[in-house]
Design a protein around this motif. Structure first.
Motif, short mmCIF file in Angstrom:
data_model
loop_
_atom_site.label_atom_id
_atom_site.label_comp_id
_atom_site.label_asym_id
_atom_site.label_seq_id
_atom_site.Cartn_x
_atom_site.Cartn_y
_atom_site.Cartn_z
N SER A 1 -0.41 -2.80 -11.12
CA SER A 1 -0.63 -3.07 -9.68
C SER A 1 -0.98 -4.36 -9.47
O SER A 1 -0.46 -4.86 -8.33
N ALA A 2 -1.49 -5.24 -9.91
CA ALA A 2 -1.99 -6.51 -9.64
C ALA A 2 -0.73 -7.52 -9.72
O ALA A 2 -0.51 -8.19 -9.11
N VAL A 3 0.08 -7.16 -10.91
CA VAL A 3 1.25 -7.76 -11.06
C VAL A 3 2.27 -7.77 -9.70
O VAL A 3 2.92 -8.57 -9.31
N ALA A 4 2.51 -6.37 -9.25
CA ALA A 4 3.19 -6.02 -8.22
C ALA A 4 2.56 -6.65 -7.01
O ALA A 4 3.40 -7.10 -5.97
N ILE A 5 1.18 -6.95 -6.82
CA ILE A 5 0.60 -7.60 -5.75
C ILE A 5 0.89 -8.74 -5.57
O ILE A 5 1.51 -9.33 -4.65
N SER A 6 0.90 -9.59 -6.82
CA SER A 6 1.07 -10.98 -6.85
C SER A 6 2.53 -10.93 -6.48
O SER A 6 2.83 -12.67 -6.14
N ARG A 7 3.19 -10.50 -6.61
CA ARG A 7 4.80 -10.55 -6.52
C ARG A 7 5.32 -10.37 -5.16
O ARG A 7 6.41 -10.82 -4.77
N LEU B 1 -0.06 10.49 -6.98
CA LEU B 1 1.33 10.64 -7.15
C LEU B 1 2.25 10.25 -5.89
O LEU B 1 3.37 9.45 -5.94
N PRO B 2 1.68 10.87 -4.91
CA PRO B 2 2.54 10.57 -3.53
C PRO B 2 2.54 9.20 -3.25
O PRO B 2 3.54 8.30 -2.83
N LEU B 3 1.24 8.51 -3.50
CA LEU B 3 1.48 7.15 -3.23
C LEU B 3 2.18 6.17 -4.14
O LEU B 3 2.55 5.18 -3.67
N SER B 4 2.14 6.78 -5.37
CA SER B 4 3.08 5.91 -6.18
C SER B 4 4.69 6.07 -5.68
O SER B 4 5.33 5.23 -5.99
N ILE B 5 4.96 7.15 -5.38
CA ILE B 5 6.46 7.50 -4.97
C ILE B 5 6.63 6.56 -3.78
O ILE B 5 7.90 5.97 -3.64
N ARG C 1 -1.43 -0.49 -2.25
CA ARG C 1 -1.48 -0.92 -3.76
C ARG C 1 -3.03 -1.23 -4.07
O ARG C 1 -3.75 -0.87 -4.88
N ILE C 2 -3.54 -2.16 -3.06
CA ILE C 2 -4.85 -2.48 -3.06
C ILE C 2 -5.96 -1.41 -3.15
O ILE C 2 -7.00 -1.17 -4.02
N PHE C 3 -5.75 -0.32 -2.47
CA PHE C 3 -6.54 0.94 -2.29
C PHE C 3 -6.37 1.73 -3.58
O PHE C 3 -7.18 2.04 -4.31
N LEU C 4 -5.16 1.88 -4.21
CA LEU C 4 -5.02 2.28 -5.40
C LEU C 4 -5.71 1.61 -6.60
O LEU C 4 -6.23 2.17 -7.63
N ILE C 5 -5.68 0.18 -6.52
CA ILE C 5 -6.38 -0.49 -7.43
C ILE C 5 -7.93 -0.11 -7.45
O ILE C 5 -8.59 0.22 -8.52
N ILE C 6 -8.48 -0.19 -6.45
CA ILE C 6 -9.91 0.42 -6.16
C ILE C 6 -10.03 1.55 -6.86
O ILE C 6 -11.02 1.92 -7.43
N LEU C 7 -9.23 2.68 -6.33
CA LEU C 7 -9.57 4.09 -6.88
C LEU C 7 -9.59 4.07 -8.38
O LEU C 7 -9.93 4.70 -9.11
N ASP C 8 -8.32 3.47 -8.74
CA ASP C 8 -8.16 3.37 -10.30
C ASP C 8 -9.29 2.85 -11.01
O ASP C 8 -9.31 3.46 -12.12
N THR C 9 -9.69 1.69 -10.54
CA THR C 9 -10.81 1.01 -11.40
C THR C 9 -12.05 2.10 -11.23
O THR C 9 -12.67 2.56 -12.31
#
Length: 186
Positions: A179-185, A91-95, A107-115
């Protein structure tokens, strides 16, 4: 006309800034993390507190069904608990992403952990779903009898617990896509 200014009615050749969209994506990410955290917490609690006792002939001989009688259900509780803890810690990273929209590395770090969390949650829910299916339907080829006619309350709670976990899985897929959309934008 001055350089860099637009006259009224003149079309702009620049795309609108992506800051508002990325902020919206970050807010949705935060909300989805809370929803997934609540779903996995509810699933872990529902499964972890599930038990039912049935009397047999006398009140001194009883049959009892508990979640920890089956290692698969124990794995399910542990997987949901670990994923819930991860979601709280993320949650702190999301904030941070709401405040700083251009943070691609985190964001890339969160995508890896989310996966990884999605894989753990899917493994736990899928294994538990197989046991819940056997509890409801049995397997005549293996001489496994359906126990849900006798342990109705037990089966209702473990089935409900699975629903919460699968809601968490769907929300994780949405989180990864966001997260992928946010990274691509960016």
């Amino acid at each position: 006309m001055k350089a860099g200014t637009l006259e009224a009615g003149e079309p702009s050749h620049f795309p609108p800034p992506a800051g508002g969209i990325n902020r919206g994506i970050s807010i949705m990410d935060f909300i989805f993390r809370i929803v997934a955290g609540l779903a996995t917490l509810a699933s872990a609690i529902a499964m972890g507190t599930t038990n039912e006792t049935l009397p047999f002939f006398t009140r001194f001989i009883q049959f009892r069904a508990q979640y920890n009688d089956l290692p698969t259900f124990t794995f399910f509780v542990v997987a949901n608990s670990v994923v819930c803890a991860y979601l709280v810690l993320s949650l702190p990273l999301s904030i941070f992403h709401i405040v700083r929209r251009g943070a691609i590395g985190t964001r890339i770090f969160l995508i890896i952990l989310d996966t990884a969390a999605l894989a753990l949650l899917t493994a736990g829910a899928s294994a538990a779903a197989a046991i819940v299916y056997l509890a409801h339907k049995g397997n005549s080829s293996a001489n496994w009898f359906a126990i849900c006619q006798q342990y109705n309350s037990f089966c209702e709670r473990i089935s409900g617990s699975l629903i919460g976990s699968f809601v968490g899985i769907v929300v994780f897929v949405l989180l990864i896509l966001l997260s992928a959309v946010a990274i691509s934008r960016s």
